[in-house]
Scaffold this active site. Sequence first.
Site, mmCIF file in Angstrom:
data_model
loop_
_atom_site.group_PDB
_atom_site.id
_atom_site.type_symbol
_atom_site.label_atom_id
_atom_site.label_comp_id
_atom_site.label_asym_id
_atom_site.label_seq_id
_atom_site.Cartn_x
_atom_site.Cartn_y
_atom_site.Cartn_z
ATOM 1 N N SER A 1 0.836 -1.201 0.000
ATOM 2 C CA SER A 1 0.000 0.000 0.000
ATOM 3 C C SER A 1 0.868 1.248 0.000
ATOM 4 C CB SER A 1 -0.858 -0.021 1.267
ATOM 5 O OG SER A 1 -1.459 1.225 1.474
ATOM 6 N N TYR B 1 -2.478 -1.567 10.919
ATOM 7 C CA TYR B 1 -2.671 -2.101 9.561
ATOM 8 C C TYR B 1 -1.512 -1.690 8.656
ATOM 9 C CZ TYR B 1 -4.098 -2.217 4.705
ATOM 10 O OH TYR B 1 -4.107 -2.393 3.343
ATOM 11 N N LYS C 1 1.775 -3.889 6.621
ATOM 12 C CA LYS C 1 2.263 -3.838 5.230
ATOM 13 C C LYS C 1 3.776 -3.611 5.209
ATOM 14 C CE LYS C 1 -1.576 -4.708 3.306
ATOM 15 N NZ LYS C 1 -1.778 -6.059 2.795
HETATM 16 P P1 NAD Z 1 -10.948 -7.711 0.824
HETATM 17 O O1 NAD Z 1 -11.209 -7.751 2.279
HETATM 18 O O2 NAD Z 1 -12.080 -7.479 -0.098
HETATM 19 O O3 NAD Z 1 -10.215 -9.071 0.367
HETATM 20 C C1 NAD Z 1 -9.358 -9.777 1.220
HETATM 21 C C2 NAD Z 1 -9.851 -11.230 1.252
HETATM 22 O O4 NAD Z 1 -8.982 -11.998 2.061
HETATM 23 C C3 NAD Z 1 -11.240 -11.361 1.827
HETATM 24 O O5 NAD Z 1 -12.039 -12.072 0.894
HETATM 25 C C4 NAD Z 1 -11.048 -12.150 3.125
HETATM 26 O O6 NAD Z 1 -12.137 -13.016 3.370
HETATM 27 C C5 NAD Z 1 -9.760 -12.894 2.838
HETATM 28 N N1 NAD Z 1 -8.943 -13.236 4.009
HETATM 29 C C6 NAD Z 1 -8.500 -12.400 4.986
HETATM 30 N N2 NAD Z 1 -7.725 -13.073 5.854
HETATM 31 C C7 NAD Z 1 -7.667 -14.365 5.411
HETATM 32 C C8 NAD Z 1 -7.014 -15.532 5.873
HETATM 33 N N3 NAD Z 1 -6.273 -15.530 6.989
HETATM 34 N N4 NAD Z 1 -7.171 -16.680 5.185
HETATM 35 C C9 NAD Z 1 -7.921 -16.715 4.067
HETATM 36 N N5 NAD Z 1 -8.554 -15.640 3.577
HETATM 37 C C10 NAD Z 1 -8.433 -14.469 4.242
HETATM 38 O O7 NAD Z 1 -9.787 -6.629 0.585
HETATM 39 P P2 NAD Z 1 -9.243 -5.971 -0.756
HETATM 40 O O8 NAD Z 1 -9.664 -4.563 -0.792
HETATM 41 O O9 NAD Z 1 -9.532 -6.858 -1.912
HETATM 42 O O10 NAD Z 1 -7.694 -5.974 -0.438
HETATM 43 C C11 NAD Z 1 -6.835 -7.003 -0.910
HETATM 44 C C12 NAD Z 1 -5.431 -6.726 -0.419
HETATM 45 O O11 NAD Z 1 -5.007 -5.446 -0.894
HETATM 46 C C13 NAD Z 1 -5.273 -6.684 1.092
HETATM 47 O O12 NAD Z 1 -4.027 -7.256 1.424
HETATM 48 C C14 NAD Z 1 -5.267 -5.206 1.406
HETATM 49 O O13 NAD Z 1 -4.581 -4.920 2.591
HETATM 50 C C15 NAD Z 1 -4.534 -4.652 0.193
HETATM 51 N N6 NAD Z 1 -4.828 -3.242 -0.069
HETATM 52 C C16 NAD Z 1 -6.118 -2.842 -0.254
HETATM 53 C C17 NAD Z 1 -6.401 -1.496 -0.471
HETATM 54 C C18 NAD Z 1 -7.820 -1.026 -0.645
HETATM 55 O O14 NAD Z 1 -8.048 0.190 -0.525
HETATM 56 N N7 NAD Z 1 -8.785 -1.893 -0.935
HETATM 57 C C19 NAD Z 1 -5.354 -0.553 -0.524
HETATM 58 C C20 NAD Z 1 -4.035 -1.000 -0.348
HETATM 59 C C21 NAD Z 1 -3.784 -2.364 -0.132
HETATM 60 N N1 UFG Z 2 -13.159 10.711 3.213
HETATM 61 C C1 UFG Z 2 -14.182 11.596 3.501
HETATM 62 N N2 UFG Z 2 -15.354 11.075 3.961
HETATM 63 C C2 UFG Z 2 -15.560 9.742 4.130
HETATM 64 C C3 UFG Z 2 -14.515 8.853 3.822
HETATM 65 C C4 UFG Z 2 -13.308 9.380 3.364
HETATM 66 O O1 UFG Z 2 -14.034 12.802 3.359
HETATM 67 O O2 UFG Z 2 -16.640 9.339 4.574
HETATM 68 C C5 UFG Z 2 -11.890 11.274 2.718
HETATM 69 C C6 UFG Z 2 -10.725 10.923 3.624
HETATM 70 O O3 UFG Z 2 -10.649 11.859 4.685
HETATM 71 C C7 UFG Z 2 -9.559 10.978 2.650
HETATM 72 C C8 UFG Z 2 -10.177 10.509 1.323
HETATM 73 O O4 UFG Z 2 -11.581 10.675 1.473
HETATM 74 O O5 UFG Z 2 -9.129 12.296 2.504
HETATM 75 C C9 UFG Z 2 -9.883 9.053 1.015
HETATM 76 O O6 UFG Z 2 -10.212 8.296 2.155
HETATM 77 P P1 UFG Z 2 -10.311 6.699 2.124
HETATM 78 O O7 UFG Z 2 -10.705 6.243 3.475
HETATM 79 O O8 UFG Z 2 -11.155 6.250 0.977
HETATM 80 O O9 UFG Z 2 -8.832 6.243 1.746
HETATM 81 P P2 UFG Z 2 -7.462 6.516 2.512
HETATM 82 O O10 UFG Z 2 -6.599 7.290 1.573
HETATM 83 O O11 UFG Z 2 -7.662 7.080 3.856
HETATM 84 O O12 UFG Z 2 -6.895 5.028 2.719
HETATM 85 C C10 UFG Z 2 -7.085 3.985 1.755
HETATM 86 C C11 UFG Z 2 -7.256 2.657 2.474
HETATM 87 C C12 UFG Z 2 -5.988 2.275 3.183
HETATM 88 C C13 UFG Z 2 -4.856 2.277 2.226
HETATM 89 C C14 UFG Z 2 -4.757 3.616 1.539
HETATM 90 C C15 UFG Z 2 -3.703 3.594 0.497
HETATM 91 O O13 UFG Z 2 -8.315 2.736 3.408
HETATM 92 O O14 UFG Z 2 -6.121 0.957 3.651
HETATM 93 O O15 UFG Z 2 -6.012 3.928 0.898
HETATM 94 O O16 UFG Z 2 -3.868 2.509 -0.355
HETATM 95 F F1 UFG Z 2 -3.701 2.043 2.895
#
Ligand code: NAD
Ligand code: UFG
Length: 342
Positions: free
Chosen positions: A127, A152, A156
């Site tokens: 991330s 969290y 990472k």
């Molecule tokens: P998500 O929660 O939709 O998908 C993760 C999946 O992993 C889920 O289906 C959950 O059931 C499964 N899971 C969790 N722990 C497990 C375990 N121990 N064994 C088996 N399955 C397990 O999340 P996502 O948004 O698809 O994110 C995927 C990856 O990308 C994650 O590692 C997350 O940290 C990373 N990531 C996501 C974002 C974002 O904004 N969505 C940003 C940066 C990084």
């Molecule tokens: N925001 C609002 N109102 C809301 C939700 C979010 O104004 O109800 C704003 C936040 O303050 C921020 C922007 O929208 O300025 C984006 O917020 P998000 O929560 O969508 O995303 P973040 O950038 O805070 O974080 C996300 C994921 C993290 C990840 C990061 C980088 O939640 O897990 O992106 O990948 F690490």
Amino acid sequence: MKDLILVTGGTGYIGSHTAVELINEGYEVVIVDNLSNSTADSLDGIEKITGVRPAFEQFDICDKQRLDVFFEKYPSLKAIIHFAAFKAVGESVDFPLKYYRNNLVSLVNLLDCMHTYKVPSIVFSSSCTVYGQPKDLPVTEDAPIQIAESPYGNTKQICEEILRDSVRSMPELKVIALRYFNPIGAHPTALIGELPNGIPNNLVPFVTQTAAGLRPELRVFGDDYPTPDGSAVRDYINVADLAKAHVTAIGRLLNKANEPGFEFFNLGTGRGSSVLEVVKTFEKVTGVPVNYKIVGRRAGDIIAVWADTTKANKVLGWKAETSLEDTLLSAWNWEKKLRGIK
Ligand code: NAD
Ligand code: UFG
């Protein structure tokens, strides 16, 4: 024969989109997920989009014995994309051990099995949170890693360190860590998308749920940031574009000419958008108003971050292609489908 790829967390948001792109590129996919944050419905979506239902094994990757059984069952496995993790920033502050246990133990177990069963290639979901508030924007991969804002985010960083150390000790290991910026949107078919648990923390699901009438109003956290309109700026990347980068990364790892080692790439669009810009663009492309009010800043939020994607563009040959407009429309089409809105 098609190469078999393990997608952990493959019924989740990014994993399901990646399974689609892998299958479309001719890979065979096996998904492992414990359904802690997803449902098996995404398998139906993947099948409808691709015509192929991937193999699915439901278990917890933290269960090492079960993981060994899995690796014994699939001896032809070629590579792994590791999405499975917990990802709720706020929850990780309240329950840090839950996050350290799940996110770290799952990776350690996988690396153990990769060594034992001779599967040397892994793509890891990292991330942009590792950069904190970067001094220079757009942020490149050379920017220093900053102390994590949440457990969290720390998982990472630690996972990247575990991977780096493992590469030193296992000469055959090939790792690509992909540092996602803000993934949003859904598949253009609206057959798979994001399923937030309870009240969404992230901006776009909150916008679509407010537009759908599930939430009375969106709170915009802060309009006094040093940005053009005062709201915070992020790099919102289309989830299907993001998924395609994983296919490219897998291709790179499986290419025999590629040396073992640890590589990492930013995955974003290279463009920053403010919160208010996202809301206004959503209203423009959908014609649906979003009731919002400006409130104070959210604790822990950074001011602005967007990616320098030159390295991913050049080395992976990947580029985000979908506009913010089309991506927000895809998020709305998914929300409408979930809620039965015409
Ligand atoms: P998500 O929660 O939709 O998908 C993760 C999946 O992993 C889920 O289906 C959950 O059931 C499964 N899971 C969790 N722990 C497990 C375990 N121990 N064994 C088996 N399955 C397990 O999340 P996502 O948004 O698809 O994110 C995927 C990856 O990308 C994650 O590692 C997350 O940290 C990373 N990531 C996501 C974002 C974002 O904004 N969505 C940003 C940066 C990084
Ligand atoms: N925001 C609002 N109102 C809301 C939700 C979010 O104004 O109800 C704003 C936040 O303050 C921020 C922007 O929208 O300025 C984006 O917020 P998000 O929560 O969508 O995303 P973040 O950038 O805070 O974080 C996300 C994921 C993290 C990840 C990061 C980088 O939640 O897990 O992106 O990948 F690490």
